[in-house]
Write an enzyme that holds these catalytic residues in place. Sequence first.
Site, PDB file in Angstrom:
ATOM      1  N   GLN A  30      79.011 -47.192  47.208  1.00  0.00           N
ATOM      2  CA  GLN A  30      79.469 -48.580  47.080  1.00  0.00           C
ATOM      3  C   GLN A  30      80.660 -48.721  46.131  1.00  0.00           C
ATOM      4  O   GLN A  30      81.029 -49.839  45.775  1.00  0.00           O
ATOM      5  CB  GLN A  30      78.320 -49.473  46.596  1.00  0.00           C
ATOM      6  N   HIS A  64      69.388 -46.434  45.548  1.00  0.00           N
ATOM      7  CA  HIS A  64      69.156 -46.444  46.986  1.00  0.00           C
ATOM      8  C   HIS A  64      68.121 -45.354  47.254  1.00  0.00           C
ATOM      9  O   HIS A  64      68.077 -44.344  46.540  1.00  0.00           O
ATOM     10  CB  HIS A  64      70.483 -46.099  47.671  1.00  0.00           C
ATOM     11  N   CYS A  76      67.164 -50.813  51.288  1.00  0.00           N
ATOM     12  CA  CYS A  76      66.817 -49.421  50.930  1.00  0.00           C
ATOM     13  C   CYS A  76      66.717 -49.240  49.420  1.00  0.00           C
ATOM     14  O   CYS A  76      67.044 -48.166  48.898  1.00  0.00           O
ATOM     15  CB  CYS A  76      67.825 -48.419  51.505  1.00  0.00           C
ATOM     16  N   ASP A  80      76.595 -41.299  42.921  1.00  0.00           N
ATOM     17  CA  ASP A  80      76.500 -41.824  44.282  1.00  0.00           C
ATOM     18  C   ASP A  80      77.546 -42.935  44.372  1.00  0.00           C
ATOM     19  O   ASP A  80      77.355 -44.024  43.821  1.00  0.00           O
ATOM     20  CB  ASP A  80      75.080 -42.340  44.511  1.00  0.00           C
ATOM     21  N   LYS A 104      81.705 -46.288  54.874  1.00  0.00           N
ATOM     22  CA  LYS A 104      81.751 -47.370  53.877  1.00  0.00           C
ATOM     23  C   LYS A 104      83.189 -47.623  53.420  1.00  0.00           C
ATOM     24  O   LYS A 104      83.447 -48.519  52.634  1.00  0.00           O
ATOM     25  CB  LYS A 104      80.925 -47.004  52.643  1.00  0.00           C
TER      26      LYS A 104
END
Length: 414
Positions: free
Chosen positions: A211, A131, A372, A208, A234
């Site tokens: 997700q 991202h 993104c 990260d 999220k």
Amino acid sequence: MEKLKSIDIPFDIHKIRAEFPILQTEVHGHPLVYLDNAATTQKPQVVIDSLVEYYTQYNSNVHRGVHHLSQLATDGFEAARRTAQQYINAGSESEIIFTKGTTDGINLVAQSFAKAFLKPGDSIIISAMEHHSNIVPWQIVCQQYGAELKVIPMDENGELILSEYDKLLNDRVRLVSLPYVSNSLGTVNPVDLIIEKAHKSDIPVLLDSAQAIQHLPIDVQKLDVDFLVFSSHKVFGPTGMGILYGKEKWLDLMPPYQGGGEMIKTVTFEKTTYNELPFKFEAGTPHIEGAIGLDAALKYTQSIGLENIQKYEALLYQYAIEQLSTIDSLRFIGQAKHRAGAVSMMVGDIHPFDMGEILDKLGIAVRTGHHCTEPVMNFFKIPGTIRASFSFYNTFEEVDRLVTGIKRAKAMLS
Ligand code: PMP
């Protein structure tokens, strides 16, 4: 596949859906099919209630008041830290820092870590499926400190090429930063292996987890990861809030990211001494209701159980792939063996935006574009994808509506 719909579903999907007010609404005269969960997730009533309760019953600033309301607000705020700690199994509360979200967490680590450790000629490793928020902060610090940004390449399936990763690891690498799960391809990266390889050369790793946090159980101690970031929105919580987990041994060595109230012990015009962890990294009045909402969201998710969520979503994902595969000229962008959350696709040469617009008229919310992740789109030489991203409140019937919608749009656009 019919059989799949009725067996093995580890929770009452109708009860769950009833807990999300927005899922009862209609868009353009159709019941909403919300398949943009990678962009943001919907909020259950308990999260909405926690925000109303805070503002109607104990709105106050945290940490610095002796009065009753301030104590309640502080208790709620710090309870959220403990819930987040427990959710990812961090060893200590001081390793849990409240941020504005994933982007903010990565910027915090990039700036603070680089100031302490990055020298000219050093390098930072990221991956081909980042991202933008895990590219730009590292580009900025590499420019600032004369370091180099290196990229683990991926193959046509959207899987990282680990033999190339091996070649990038050397004693000038200061940190590896990559996504647990890709937001545009759905790839679940083999993070255990990636961390293990980095640690052999004493290189810390940042995950990260924007997700991953809503799809997979995460145990930072088991992963032995050095930094992990995610956004509250999220994982069914409010926007503007996030968590940075960092091992104490790193956070202790890193300077504050921002200065202000809360992050200090003593201040004179000549000198400031900084507060201990985690407050050293939390300058200013925090997003109090964000933390309280996140607390409710994480507790709600835990009450369903990440293992149950994972099990159900795997069935739903498999069903989606099977049904979408029946559409002529549809191709998947990203076909990694291990995927979760998002399914990216192209249908013939139809522009994803046109497809997205027609699906919207049918009440189906998907995302179209580069998500993104422009380098991912450049790799596949496409302008963007149609991305359907799932959550545990989505149903098999909604997958059917997506498939019917795409077929209809395709007939109109071809
Ligand atoms: N990384 C990944 C993999 C993401 O999917 C996102 C959000 N789309 C981000 C980082 C940035 O998250 P936020 O905008 O909440 O900071």
